[in-house]
Design an enzyme around this catalytic site. Sequence first.
Site, PDB file in Angstrom:
ATOM      1  N   LYS A 180       4.211   0.737   9.448  1.00 32.79           N
ATOM      2  CA  LYS A 180       4.359   2.012   8.741  1.00 32.79           C
ATOM      3  C   LYS A 180       3.762   3.159   9.539  1.00 32.79           C
ATOM      4  O   LYS A 180       4.298   4.256   9.530  1.00 32.79           O
ATOM      5  CB  LYS A 180       3.671   1.926   7.376  1.00 32.79           C
ATOM      6  N   GLU A 232       0.870  -1.162   0.000  1.00 31.69           N
ATOM      7  CA  GLU A 232       0.000   0.000   0.000  1.00 31.69           C
ATOM      8  C   GLU A 232       0.914   1.220   0.000  1.00 31.69           C
ATOM      9  O   GLU A 232       1.800   1.315   0.847  1.00 31.69           O
ATOM     10  CB  GLU A 232      -0.852  -0.031   1.274  1.00 31.69           C
ATOM     11  N   ARG A 248       4.470 -12.947   9.968  1.00 24.57           N
ATOM     12  CA  ARG A 248       5.201 -11.691   9.795  1.00 24.57           C
ATOM     13  C   ARG A 248       6.579 -11.829  10.402  1.00 24.57           C
ATOM     14  O   ARG A 248       6.760 -12.555  11.377  1.00 24.57           O
ATOM     15  CB  ARG A 248       4.514 -10.572  10.574  1.00 24.57           C
TER      16      ARG A 248
HETATM   17  P1  ATP Z   1       2.399  -2.120   7.966  1.00 26.13           P
HETATM   18  O1  ATP Z   1       1.625  -2.692   9.089  1.00 26.13           O
HETATM   19  O2  ATP Z   1       3.797  -1.847   8.278  1.00 26.13           O
HETATM   20  O3  ATP Z   1       1.717  -0.939   7.337  1.00 26.13           O
HETATM   21  P2  ATP Z   1       1.263  -3.646   5.917  1.00 26.13           P
HETATM   22  O4  ATP Z   1       1.121  -5.117   5.916  1.00 26.13           O
HETATM   23  O5  ATP Z   1       0.032  -2.858   6.166  1.00 26.13           O
HETATM   24  O6  ATP Z   1       2.422  -3.267   6.878  1.00 26.13           O
HETATM   25  P3  ATP Z   1       1.467  -3.414   3.108  1.00 26.13           P
HETATM   26  O7  ATP Z   1       2.003  -2.314   2.282  1.00 26.13           O
HETATM   27  O8  ATP Z   1       0.027  -3.707   3.049  1.00 26.13           O
HETATM   28  O9  ATP Z   1       1.893  -3.109   4.597  1.00 26.13           O
HETATM   29  O10 ATP Z   1       2.320  -4.737   2.883  1.00 26.13           O
HETATM   30  C1  ATP Z   1       2.722  -5.247   1.643  1.00 26.13           C
HETATM   31  C2  ATP Z   1       3.055  -6.698   1.835  1.00 26.13           C
HETATM   32  O11 ATP Z   1       4.117  -6.836   2.787  1.00 26.13           O
HETATM   33  C3  ATP Z   1       1.873  -7.466   2.377  1.00 26.13           C
HETATM   34  O12 ATP Z   1       1.734  -8.662   1.642  1.00 26.13           O
HETATM   35  C4  ATP Z   1       2.260  -7.750   3.809  1.00 26.13           C
HETATM   36  O13 ATP Z   1       1.715  -8.972   4.233  1.00 26.13           O
HETATM   37  C5  ATP Z   1       3.784  -7.803   3.744  1.00 26.13           C
HETATM   38  N1  ATP Z   1       4.390  -7.477   5.037  1.00 26.13           N
HETATM   39  C6  ATP Z   1       4.218  -6.351   5.757  1.00 26.13           C
HETATM   40  N2  ATP Z   1       4.888  -6.408   6.925  1.00 26.13           N
HETATM   41  C7  ATP Z   1       5.525  -7.613   6.950  1.00 26.13           C
HETATM   42  C8  ATP Z   1       6.371  -8.275   7.887  1.00 26.13           C
HETATM   43  N3  ATP Z   1       6.712  -7.704   9.047  1.00 26.13           N
HETATM   44  N4  ATP Z   1       6.834  -9.516   7.576  1.00 26.13           N
HETATM   45  C9  ATP Z   1       6.510 -10.086   6.411  1.00 26.13           C
HETATM   46  N5  ATP Z   1       5.713  -9.521   5.488  1.00 26.13           N
HETATM   47  C10 ATP Z   1       5.219  -8.291   5.738  1.00 26.13           C
HETATM   48 MG    MG Z   2      -1.646  -3.034   4.773  1.00 30.20          MG
END
Ligand code: ATP
Ligand code: MG
Length: 579
Positions: free
Chosen positions: A291, A55, A281
């Site tokens: 983020k 995102e 994760r």
């Molecule tokens: P955040 O909580 O930091 O905003 P998010 O999952 O909302 O992380 P996205 O941009 O939606 O952020 O994530 C893109 C991809 O990265 C998704 O498939 C998510 O599952 C993966 N991802 C995010 N954080 C992790 C993590 N700590 N370990 C493994 N994969 C991750």
């Molecule tokens: Mg997300």
Amino acid sequence: MSVESNTSAESPNDRSEDQPGAETQHGAPNFLRNQIRDEIESGQATTIVTRFPPEPNGFLHIGHAKSIWVNFGLAEQFGGRCHLRFDDTNPAKEEQAYIDAIQEDIRWLGYEWSGAVRFASDYFDQLYAWAQHLVREGKAYVDDLSPEEIREYRGTLTEPGRPSPYRERGVEENLDLLERMRLGEFEEGSKVLRARIDMAAPNINLRDPILYRIRHAHHHQTGDKWKIYPSYDFTHGQSDAIEGITHSLCTLEFEDHRPLYEWFLAHLPVPAKPRQTEFARMNVNHTVTSKRKLKLLVDRNVVDGWDDPRMPTISGLRRRGYTPASLRKFCDMTGVSRAANVVDIAMLHFAIRSDLEDNAPRAMCVLDPLKVVLTNLPADHDEVFEVPGHPAREDMGTRQLPLTREIWIDREDFMEEPPKKFFRLAPGKEVRLRNGYVIRCDEVVKGDDGEIAALHCSIDFDTLGKNPEGRKVKGVIHWVSAEHGVPVEVRLYDNLFLEEAPDRDKDADFLDHLNPDSLVTVQGIAEPALADVEPEARYQFERVGYFCADRHACRDGKLVFNRTVGLKDSWAKIQKKQG
Ligand code: ATP
Ligand code: MG
């Protein structure tokens, strides 16, 4: 440099360490890799297609690096493809700057997506048509309940939900309202489109989830075209299907959404049936990987932007001195499983330290300069030693190290009253200058304030080379010619958080756990070879640690070095203890 031969048949090509996909020999368990290999061997899968779906609401962090490594790495390993698709359904929080930064980070990590950059918003027309399809099938309806009422009607984990009074609206009315929502006739929050599934479903995600919300927002890709935006759930699986994704790999928090993912695929005329698989994760101690929290650090000026070298962002790690290979190796070392885990940050340090140990040229830099006068050298003495760029890498050539009558050494390498096991410089004691002669401290010169101002030392000229006849001294110290050394700013970075789990306590403020000493800046003197250093060049400052020329400051003509990591390897020690 080729990696050790890999017997597990996971990487068919011989690769060098700086290529993506080279790290499998470190191989922690990776159930996704095993699963896909089985599918390919049994003929269940042929070409695998994955996607990385960020995102664009912030910079990528180390957790995303893991996801990138998983998605791009598996596609590459099994001869498939990986798409980059921005999950851009929430225009309020998204920005072009993030879109650009994310692409730069992925490329820097060593990966290239297949085809053009994709956006979920590319599919808004199709998604809307599918929403109408569900309405026509009696499987979606426009609900006039307020967001609070919807929450209230939804029930809890122990209580079933109640149907909305609008649930039984007729198809024609629903189609008309949906179209008018799209045209912007209604206020934000006044209506939503919901799937008509089961208000008593044990899985709350199936209790008539929201498909569209009204948002009169400008979108970075679609401009002002849309007044309604699809939910993540209504977007993700269908986008996967449109793109022919075979393996939709995501983190465990989406596990409860899988039945919904599958429900949409089952009830819409989609061109393919991708499969979602979840993995845990990756979390790293002494840091936060969210983020939202990282944005807070930036917005409150706790750090110097998203790429501050203390940030666990990919761009921060890069500016700190991490290499793409070290981050990929770290991902490989930490494995892929379904069990939630927290990785020790020492493991990340180990990954970069072992890379730089082999690949970073050596240099000398004094961080806390103390003047030494070599009394038996003439004032105009200018001898130049030619020394190796790296002790084990002839390909790194040599560097010129001038020795003059006055040199700098590090203040901590001298003690006026040394304890027994202090093998560095002390009154009357000898020490070897790294790559040079043995010197003896003859006199300590003090200033009016009583502080040590300089040392007077004399050289033993018969001591050049590794093993000059019988002259062995225990200590070796680094040094820099006072005449030729160059002043440098050195930024000594440490963990941003003192606490191992800064965000463990959900009610407390994670900012309370900030390390006040996460950045200490000192003015050092480096050997002259560093005067025209390239931005992002990495060095081992002998006896001090690994450092990286700051990519911004050095581009502006300043000499600034960021400490990447110290020399001491606590991870190897931990492993030894446990092993
Ligand atoms: P955040 O909580 O930091 O905003 P998010 O999952 O909302 O992380 P996205 O941009 O939606 O952020 O994530 C893109 C991809 O990265 C998704 O498939 C998510 O599952 C993966 N991802 C995010 N954080 C992790 C993590 N700590 N370990 C493994 N994969 C991750
Ligand atoms: Mg997300």
